[in-house]
Design a protein around this motif. Structure first.
Motif, PDB file in Angstrom:
ATOM      1  N   UNK A  25      -5.296  -9.645  16.871  1.00 26.21           N
ATOM      2  CA  UNK A  25      -5.805 -10.215  18.120  1.00 26.21           C
ATOM      3  C   UNK A  25      -5.261  -9.434  19.302  1.00 26.21           C
ATOM      4  N   UNK A  26      -3.978  -9.185  19.250  1.00 25.86           N
ATOM      5  CA  UNK A  26      -3.327  -8.514  20.381  1.00 25.86           C
ATOM      6  C   UNK A  26      -3.461  -7.008  20.291  1.00 25.86           C
ATOM      7  N   UNK A  27      -4.008  -6.541  19.169  1.00 26.54           N
ATOM      8  CA  UNK A  27      -4.159  -5.098  18.952  1.00 26.54           C
ATOM      9  C   UNK A  27      -2.813  -4.414  19.144  1.00 26.54           C
ATOM     10  N   UNK A  28      -1.808  -5.031  18.579  1.00 29.53           N
ATOM     11  CA  UNK A  28      -0.449  -4.555  18.768  1.00 29.53           C
ATOM     12  C   UNK A  28       0.224  -4.285  17.439  1.00 29.53           C
ATOM     13  N   UNK A  63      -5.929   0.764  26.318  1.00 31.95           N
ATOM     14  CA  UNK A  63      -6.853   1.911  26.345  1.00 31.95           C
ATOM     15  C   UNK A  63      -7.810   1.941  25.166  1.00 31.95           C
ATOM     16  N   UNK A 105      -6.767   3.570  20.367  1.00 33.07           N
ATOM     17  CA  UNK A 105      -7.835   2.822  19.706  1.00 33.07           C
ATOM     18  C   UNK A 105      -8.078   3.335  18.287  1.00 33.07           C
ATOM     19  N   UNK A 124      -7.552 -24.133  11.872  1.00 33.44           N
ATOM     20  CA  UNK A 124      -7.001 -22.790  11.777  1.00 33.44           C
ATOM     21  C   UNK A 124      -7.039 -22.081  13.112  1.00 33.44           C
ATOM     22  N   UNK A 125      -8.067 -22.364  13.876  1.00 39.80           N
ATOM     23  CA  UNK A 125      -8.209 -21.739  15.193  1.00 39.80           C
ATOM     24  C   UNK A 125      -7.186 -22.280  16.173  1.00 39.80           C
ATOM     25  N   UNK A 185      -2.193 -12.532  25.903  1.00 38.81           N
ATOM     26  CA  UNK A 185      -1.805 -11.556  24.893  1.00 38.81           C
ATOM     27  C   UNK A 185      -2.979 -11.038  24.096  1.00 38.81           C
ATOM     28  N   UNK A 186      -4.069 -11.776  24.099  1.00 41.61           N
ATOM     29  CA  UNK A 186      -5.220 -11.362  23.299  1.00 41.61           C
ATOM     30  C   UNK A 186      -6.093 -10.403  24.094  1.00 41.61           C
ATOM     31  N   UNK A 187      -6.513  -9.345  23.425  1.00 40.70           N
ATOM     32  CA  UNK A 187      -7.247  -8.285  24.098  1.00 40.70           C
ATOM     33  C   UNK A 187      -8.746  -8.552  24.052  1.00 40.70           C
ATOM     34  N   UNK A 206      -5.187   2.618  15.986  1.00 46.74           N
ATOM     35  CA  UNK A 206      -5.182   1.201  15.627  1.00 46.74           C
ATOM     36  C   UNK A 206      -6.179   0.915  14.501  1.00 46.74           C
ATOM     37  N   UNK A 216     -16.271 -16.721  17.525  1.00 46.30           N
ATOM     38  CA  UNK A 216     -15.895 -17.261  18.821  1.00 46.30           C
ATOM     39  C   UNK A 216     -14.529 -16.800  19.306  1.00 46.30           C
ATOM     40  N   UNK A 217     -13.555 -16.874  18.453  1.00 52.80           N
ATOM     41  CA  UNK A 217     -12.236 -16.464  18.939  1.00 52.80           C
ATOM     42  C   UNK A 217     -11.965 -15.000  18.641  1.00 52.80           C
ATOM     43  N   UNK A 218     -13.051 -14.243  18.410  1.00 56.60           N
ATOM     44  CA  UNK A 218     -12.855 -12.803  18.326  1.00 56.60           C
ATOM     45  C   UNK A 218     -12.620 -12.293  16.932  1.00 56.60           C
ATOM     46  N   UNK A 237      -8.400 -14.083  10.015  1.00 53.24           N
ATOM     47  CA  UNK A 237      -8.346 -14.911  11.211  1.00 53.24           C
ATOM     48  C   UNK A 237      -7.233 -15.932  11.096  1.00 53.24           C
ATOM     49  N   UNK A 238      -6.879 -16.274   9.878  1.00 54.87           N
ATOM     50  CA  UNK A 238      -5.897 -17.336   9.697  1.00 54.87           C
ATOM     51  C   UNK A 238      -4.591 -17.021  10.394  1.00 54.87           C
ATOM     52  N   UNK A 251      -9.776  -0.190  24.227  1.00 59.13           N
ATOM     53  CA  UNK A 251     -10.045  -1.471  23.594  1.00 59.13           C
ATOM     54  C   UNK A 251     -10.444  -2.540  24.606  1.00 59.13           C
ATOM     55  N   UNK A 292     -17.049  -8.074  25.662  1.00 59.81           N
ATOM     56  CA  UNK A 292     -16.795  -9.488  25.349  1.00 59.81           C
ATOM     57  C   UNK A 292     -16.583 -10.291  26.610  1.00 59.81           C
TER      58      UNK A 292
END
Lengths: 233, 233
Positions: B146-149, A224, B161, A123-124, A175-177, B164, B123-125, B131-132, A226, A182
């Motif tokens: 992930x991208x906070x978008x 911002x 923030x 999945x990751x 693309x990942x924040x 979001x 691990x991947x945040x 997460x899937x 984040x 972290x």
DNA sequence: TATATTTGTTAAGAATTTTTTAAGAATTTC
DNA sequence: GAAATTCTTAAAAAATTCTTAACAAATATA
């Protein structure tokens, strides 16, 4: 989920063979190794998605092998051993293993645990693949993770150790924040209770090296409140 | 990023309390629930990173709860039960659980398995989000955790923030109504004794960004006297 | 040892977000 | 329908977060 390749490591060839047959029936491809050193070689040579690892083995035992693998890879490791004492389970898990099965095992339990670990890992995004190619390219940036080098529009740019690690983290996950905390935890390998602006200063210096105009960054952007990210192009 | 928050679900309050103490000693924050239904509520209300789930419980048992959770969330689930038969282990794992511990358990084994699952998950945040896919889609809205978008009808929209976090809470639980207090507590991570209209002002700003006509919102609706929700389409 | 390089700290100010305030609109209750 | 409550909205004030530069400390290199 199908087509996963599993490494079975056991010095008892009969057991290794039995597990191979069992996993083949489930549709998995199996590669065998008979001690820790062979296992490490097999991991480098093949694209492995999961490891079933015996503890008691000649040359390099299972726990040491786990530690060694965890230095570089994050493949799920299921430890498989005759020792049923709790202390061994704890030791194995704290070495970085993901699960623990005691011999003799129920075949169905084994395949269930294998499925469970693979589900999570795949999945990751099967991070094993990303590790194969040693270059990450984003726009005019090309980071070589073997040579620890960065090219910006074809020109070599010198990065310091910290700058390199931060940039590798960000470029490997475009693309990942990532929050400053972290980044700090990932790069400095210690928890960040007081977030000084150390990370920010490094970000500034990286920007000076990779951006045409650091004040209006094209690659390394702030989100911002984040964190920071590398823009995915 | 604060420490991990773990949900302990067991109808035996003594056991739940004991596990809580054990996990507190390890530095984890613990939230308790005493049956499956309470667990589902707790997951919605809190930002949970791992679930320890008893199987035999009134109202909604552990296996059904696992299935229900897996419909929307991908948080690590460790099943914790007195039944030691292999068949139950297999059943639990195939329902989507990540690990299985039999009671009575060794405290150190429990914490080791918790650590192991959290390590992988965080691990991947993954911060308790799906997460899937890392994306939540509602109509023309697509929130990437992930991208906070946020994408609105394919266009990227910048969120602050706080905006979001509020939107993530609402979009992750479509159709569910959250009072201003609950939103405040979830987003600001502190209890709201006097709820000024801070939350409302933020709602207004989110509406301006996601609605065609903020005065007649299609997505972010008010439920008079109760709270706000994202319309489930 | 001296020198260069990298890394960490500090502090001022710039940019942006968040909160407060207060007045007006909508809805419910009496 | 009037009163009370709850929600909406806009603008200004306050607070936070980020940028930047210059310097100090630590580390590596010659």
């Amino acid at each position: 989920m199908d087509d996963a390749r599993i490494l079975v490591v056991d010095d008892d060839k009969e057991i290794a063979g039995a597990i191979e047959k069992l996993l083949n029936l489930e549709g998995y491809e199996v590669i065998k190794a008979y001690n820790g050193l062979e296992a490490l070689d097999a991991i480098v040579a093949n694209n492995i998605q999961l490891i079933l690892l015996d503890i008691m083995m000649p040359k390099l035992d299972g726990l040491s092998t786990t530690l060694k693998i965890r230095e570089s890879k994050n493949i799920p490791i299921i430890i498989l051993s005759a020792k049923s004492e709790d202390s061994d389970k704890i030791l194995g898990l704290s070495m970085g293993a993901d699960d623990y099965i005691t011999k003799p095992f129920n075949p169905q339990e084994l395949t269930a645990r294998v499925r469970s670990q693979l589900r999570r890992y795949l999945q990751l995004g099967g991070m094993g693949k990303a590790l194969c190619s040693s270059q990450v390219v984003i726009g005019g940036l090309c980071l070589d993770t073997d040579k620890k080098q960065l090219m910006v529009d074809g020109d070599l740019v010198r990065l310091t150790a910290k700058e390199y690690k931060i940039l590798e983290l960000l470029m490997s996950n475009p693309g990942i924040v990532f929050s400053a905390e972290r980044i700090y935890e990932a790069v400095w390998n210690e928890s960040a209770y007081s977030v000084e602006n150390t990370v920010m200063v490094h970000i500034r210096r990286i920007r000076e090296k990779i951006e045409i105009n650091p004040k209006e960054p094209n690659y390394l952007k702030v989100v911002w409140g984040i964190g920071y990210k590398i823009e995915k192009l």
